[in-house]
Design a protein around this motif. Structure first.
Motif, short mmCIF file in Angstrom:
data_model
loop_
_atom_site.label_atom_id
_atom_site.label_comp_id
_atom_site.label_asym_id
_atom_site.label_seq_id
_atom_site.Cartn_x
_atom_site.Cartn_y
_atom_site.Cartn_z
N PRO A 118 0.73 -1.34 0.01
CA PRO A 118 -0.08 0.11 -0.03
C PRO A 118 0.93 1.22 0.07
N GLU A 119 2.19 1.22 0.43
CA GLU A 119 2.81 2.63 0.49
C GLU A 119 3.61 2.83 -0.54
N VAL A 120 3.53 1.90 -1.65
CA VAL A 120 4.13 1.85 -3.05
C VAL A 120 3.60 3.05 -3.88
N ARG A 121 4.16 4.07 -4.46
CA ARG A 121 3.67 5.04 -5.49
C ARG A 121 3.99 4.86 -6.81
N PHE A 122 2.99 5.20 -7.64
CA PHE A 122 3.22 4.94 -8.92
C PHE A 122 3.26 6.28 -9.74
N GLU A 123 4.28 6.44 -10.62
CA GLU A 123 4.65 7.66 -11.25
C GLU A 123 4.12 7.09 -12.65
N LEU A 124 2.83 7.55 -13.32
CA LEU A 124 2.28 6.86 -14.47
C LEU A 124 2.21 8.23 -15.50
N LYS A 125 2.46 7.67 -17.04
CA LYS A 125 2.59 8.51 -18.07
C LYS A 125 1.81 7.79 -18.99
N GLN A 126 0.88 8.37 -19.85
CA GLN A 126 0.10 7.51 -21.01
C GLN A 126 0.25 8.21 -22.04
N GLY A 127 0.15 7.52 -23.34
CA GLY A 127 0.15 8.21 -24.49
C GLY A 127 -0.15 7.23 -25.71
N ASN A 128 0.38 7.73 -26.96
CA ASN A 128 0.31 6.78 -27.88
C ASN A 128 1.74 6.11 -27.93
N ASN A 129 2.00 5.13 -28.83
CA ASN A 129 2.93 4.25 -28.93
C ASN A 129 4.20 5.17 -28.77
N GLY A 130 4.16 6.12 -29.89
CA GLY A 130 5.69 7.04 -30.00
C GLY A 130 5.96 7.56 -28.76
N ASP A 131 4.90 8.24 -27.95
CA ASP A 131 5.06 9.12 -26.81
C ASP A 131 5.66 7.88 -25.58
N ILE A 132 5.11 6.85 -25.50
CA ILE A 132 5.66 5.97 -24.33
C ILE A 132 6.81 5.33 -24.82
N ASP A 133 7.30 5.09 -26.00
CA ASP A 133 8.45 4.56 -26.42
C ASP A 133 9.58 5.72 -26.10
N GLU A 134 9.38 6.70 -26.30
CA GLU A 134 10.23 8.00 -25.95
C GLU A 134 10.36 7.86 -24.50
N HIS A 135 9.37 7.74 -23.53
CA HIS A 135 9.56 7.72 -22.19
C HIS A 135 10.49 6.65 -21.82
N LEU A 136 10.26 5.56 -22.08
CA LEU A 136 11.11 4.26 -21.73
C LEU A 136 12.70 4.56 -22.42
N GLU A 137 12.62 5.11 -23.52
CA GLU A 137 14.15 5.15 -24.23
C GLU A 137 15.08 6.13 -23.70
N THR A 138 14.26 7.29 -22.92
CA THR A 138 14.95 8.49 -22.47
C THR A 138 15.14 8.42 -21.14
N GLY A 139 14.55 7.32 -20.47
CA GLY A 139 14.75 7.27 -19.07
C GLY A 139 13.62 7.74 -18.10
N HIS A 140 12.57 8.28 -18.71
CA HIS A 140 11.57 9.14 -18.14
C HIS A 140 10.57 7.86 -17.24
N SER A 141 10.49 6.94 -17.97
CA SER A 141 10.00 5.75 -17.32
C SER A 141 10.93 4.69 -17.23
N ASP A 142 10.62 3.71 -16.14
CA ASP A 142 11.42 2.26 -16.24
C ASP A 142 10.72 1.14 -16.79
N LEU A 143 9.47 1.31 -16.93
CA LEU A 143 8.61 0.20 -17.40
C LEU A 143 7.62 0.76 -18.37
N MET A 144 7.18 -0.23 -19.03
CA MET A 144 6.23 0.15 -20.22
C MET A 144 5.13 -0.77 -20.46
N ILE A 145 3.92 -0.52 -20.55
CA ILE A 145 2.87 -1.67 -20.83
C ILE A 145 2.69 -1.36 -22.33
N THR A 146 2.79 -2.43 -23.28
CA THR A 146 2.35 -2.22 -24.58
C THR A 146 2.42 -3.39 -25.29
N SER A 147 2.38 -3.27 -26.77
CA SER A 147 2.41 -4.55 -27.43
C SER A 147 3.58 -5.35 -27.67
#
Length: 297
Positions: A118-147
């Motif tokens: 319960p004490e874990v927090r999530f920092e979430l970003k959503q978008g289209n495939n290009g957006d979230i790919d960029e988040h992962l590759e640039t290190g703004h997100s550690d994980l990605m849920i996608t195809s």
């Protein structure tokens, strides 16, 4: 200029006595005097008025001390924030995901995980495939849920869900009453497709290639909800997953006769990127609780 110099300076400024400050810091008085003299030399001004072992901040010292206090507090806050981020029970998990997955799949996953953490927090970003790919590759997100089709050589992957794909038509379309349908029967039908930045696009392209034919899009939409809207308006047919956010009134969902038509959703991350203990624990949870992941082992 070293961090210890600043810490020594603050202690001396607070106690206003060199011997007492040295004792509080557990160092010798000459070592403290040397450190402060070196700091004053680097700054080019004296910081204290000296009267034997008693000292008092001069105007330069009073000017400097407030900035040192702020700087050391900022460093302390930064260390605390990092500790909070990486702590497996209280850390932060940074994750990006496709827009359509925010209707049900991602909220359900987070809810279930936080039942035991319960004490874990999530920092979430959503978008289209290009957006979230960029988040992962640039290190703004550690994980990605996608195809699955977005995986590259430097990615790790865990399957979360295989969602069946359906042929979707308007409820007034002649196909609407069919129990199943072959994709070959869509030839000549206006097809509502997807632009490349949509996560499902790569999946559909791969599946059509394996089937041996392609449908020419009459319209190319930015997202799945728009595709559903165009179909409802009678402007064409398409292939979609039957997920919340797409199941509009006025649509008919028809099973596909050809095998292998499903949308594979999963969790991916970079092999070469540092992952915090909190993030690693979440990955392990997904691995342990996903029925699809277990069946793939």
């Amino acid at each position: 200029m070293e961090l210890t110099q600043l810490e020594y300076f603050l202690t001396a400024a607070r106690l206003q006595h060199m011997t007492m400050a040295a004792k509080a810091l557990n160092i010798t008085q000459p070592a403290l005097s040397h450190s402060i003299s070196k700091l004053e030399s680097e700054l080019g001004v004296p910081l204290f008025e000296r009267n034997g072992r008693n000292i008092q901040l001069n105007r330069y010292g009073k000017m400097f001390v407030k900035w040192v206090e702020q700087a050391l507090q900022d460093i302390k806050n930064g260390m605390q924030e990092i500790e909070e981020w990486i702590h497996p029970d209280q850390g932060v998990i940074s994750m990006s995901y496709l827009n359509i997955l925010g209707v049900d799949r991602v909220p359900s996953l987070i809810r279930d995980y936080r039942l035991n953490h319960p004490e874990v927090r999530f920092e979430l970003k959503q978008g289209n495939n290009g957006d979230i790919d960029e988040h992962l590759e640039t290190g703004h997100s550690d994980l990605m849920i996608t195809s699955r089709e977005t995986i590259m050589d430097n990615h790790e992957w865990i399957i979360i869900e295989k969602t069946p794909l359906y042929i979707v038509v308007s409820s007034t379309h002649p196909f609407a009453g069919r129990e199943s349908l072959s994709l070959l029967e869509l030839s000549g039908e206006p097809f509502v497709g997807l632009k490349n930045n949509c996560g499902l696009k790569a999946t559909l392209t791969s599946r059509f290639q394996s089937t041996g034919f392609m449908l020419t899009s009459t319209y190319d939409a930015e997202d799945l909800a728009t595709v559903a809207g165009f179909i409802k308006a009678g402007l064409g047919v398409s292939v979609l997953p039957q997920t919340l956010g797409l199941m509009l009134d006025g649509l008919a969902w028809i099973p596909i006769q050809e095998e292998g038509w499903y949308w594979e959703i999963g969790l991916k991350w970079r092999k070469d990127r540092y992952l915090s203990p909190a993030t690693k624990r979440f990955i392990a949870y997904v691995q342990q609780t996903s029925p699809v992941a277990e069946s793939e082992e």
